[in-house]
Design a protein around this motif. Structure first.
Motif: not given
Length: 353
Positions: A214-230
């Motif tokens: 799972i690749d995450i491209l964050k354009l704005a904001g910050d989420t803890v759980f998407l970091q853990q998923a990646s």
């Protein structure tokens, strides 16, 4: 004809790189895109994503792509569009002027027309009540749709039935994989997703089991759980400092598939936030209480020390009680020269000493 000419014929399959399936989860949260509009409007972001999709399809003729929208109140498909429930055949694609452009590759034109049409319908059906009731996005539902589509595509590609014991995987253990290589790219613009902690972690564990990054491209904001998923699925996590360079980041960091990434140095996270959300208030906590039976997390001891998930009595010990105050023992002074305390460690020297 084989019996007529008496010669042996062999069917040799075409050898080449394994095809790749890219499922893009596009965050279409209206609140987040309204804040990001002065820097990167949604229309420009869609144009950059279309160029990235065309590049992915041009790498291999057998590559596939799918796009899921994670909206404020629902998650739905943008491409391919779900079949219509009515029996009438829609002829809108045949009359689209973009499909008759001789200077555009027809598969690219089909994806562009379907994506733009689905986005217009999504924005047209979004009411003010849907926007005012929530400021987040349905990321967990979009990831679930992506995993279900990948599972179906893998089964169709390999030609196996659903009752087999071996689960289809996105990345094989061999160095030269031959199956369909699947991955998920999340283009996220929303912030906190604490209320979706449980479903997001469930989809993360499912992707980890199937070896789907799972690749995450964050354009704005910050989420803890998407970091853990990646991090759990060995994907790429990037938070852009300059969203205007979206296309450059997509082409350089997210275009290579799993096979190509083995020969490249992919960007990695320096620090991963492994905090969790409590099951009682959906708040991200640093220190909490964990049930030993169901592993539920609580920010504070529940009422009656009863787990809210499995109703198990929690043994908290002496938590909350005041510590016992133990009086400090006084040190006894040493007495020298017949029990007379001289006030010093060494007694008064005698004559002749």
């Amino acid at each position: 004809m084989n019996a007529v000419d008496g010669s042996d014929h062999y069917e040799v399959a075409a050898e080449g790189p394994a095809p790749s399936l890219l499922v893009i989860v596009l965050d279409t949260n209206p609140h987040a895109w309204a804040l990001l509009a002065p820097t990167l409007p949604l229309s420009k972001a869609i144009a950059n994503i279309l160029v990235f999709i065309n590049a992915h399809l041009a790498v291999n003729n057998a590559n596939q792509v799918a796009i899921v929208a994670s909206h404020s109140h629902r998650a739905l498909w943008l491409y391919p569009r779900p079949p219509s429930s009515s029996s009438d055949i829609e002829m809108s694609d045949a009359t689209s002027p973009h499909l008759h452009n001789a200077n555009k590759y027809r598969p690219f034109a089909l994806i562009e027309d379907c994506l733009l049409t689905s986005l217009r319908q999504l924005m047209a059906t979004t009411t003010e009540a849907d926007i005012s009731t929530t400021t987040t996005t349905q990321m967990a539902g979009a990831l679930t749709l992506a995993l279900a589509y990948i599972n179906k595509a893998t089964i169709n590609y390999s030609g196996i039935s659903t009752d087999t014991n071996t689960a289809p995987t996105g990345v094989d253990t061999n160095e030269t994989p031959t199956g369909l290589q699947s991955r998920i790219l999340v283009v996220s613009v929303s912030g906190d997703l604490a209320h979706q902690y449980i479903p997001i972690m469930n989809t993360t564990f499912a992707a980890q089991r199937l070896r789907i990054p799972i690749d995450i491209l964050k354009l704005a904001g910050d989420t803890v759980f998407l970091q853990q998923a990646s991090d759990a699925t060995k994907g790429i996590y990037m938070q852009l400092r300059s969203p205007r360079g979206l296309l450059q980041y997509l082409m350089m960091a997210f275009l290579p598939d799993q096979t190509s990434r083995k020969q490249l140095i992919a960007p990695t996270q320096e620090v991963v936030d492994f905090r969790a959300a409590c099951f009682c208030h959906r708040r991200v906590v640093d220190v909490g209480f964990v049930c030993s039976i169901c592993l539920s997390i609580f920010c504070s001891p529940p009422e009656g020390a009863i787990c809210l998930t499995c109703s198990t009595h929690l043994s908290l010990g002496d938590y909350g009680a005041k510590p016992a105050v133990v009086p400090r023992k006084k040190k006894k002074k040493k007495k020298i020269n017949g029990g007379i305390d001289t006030g010093s460690a060494r007694g008064t020297p005698a004559p002749g000493e």
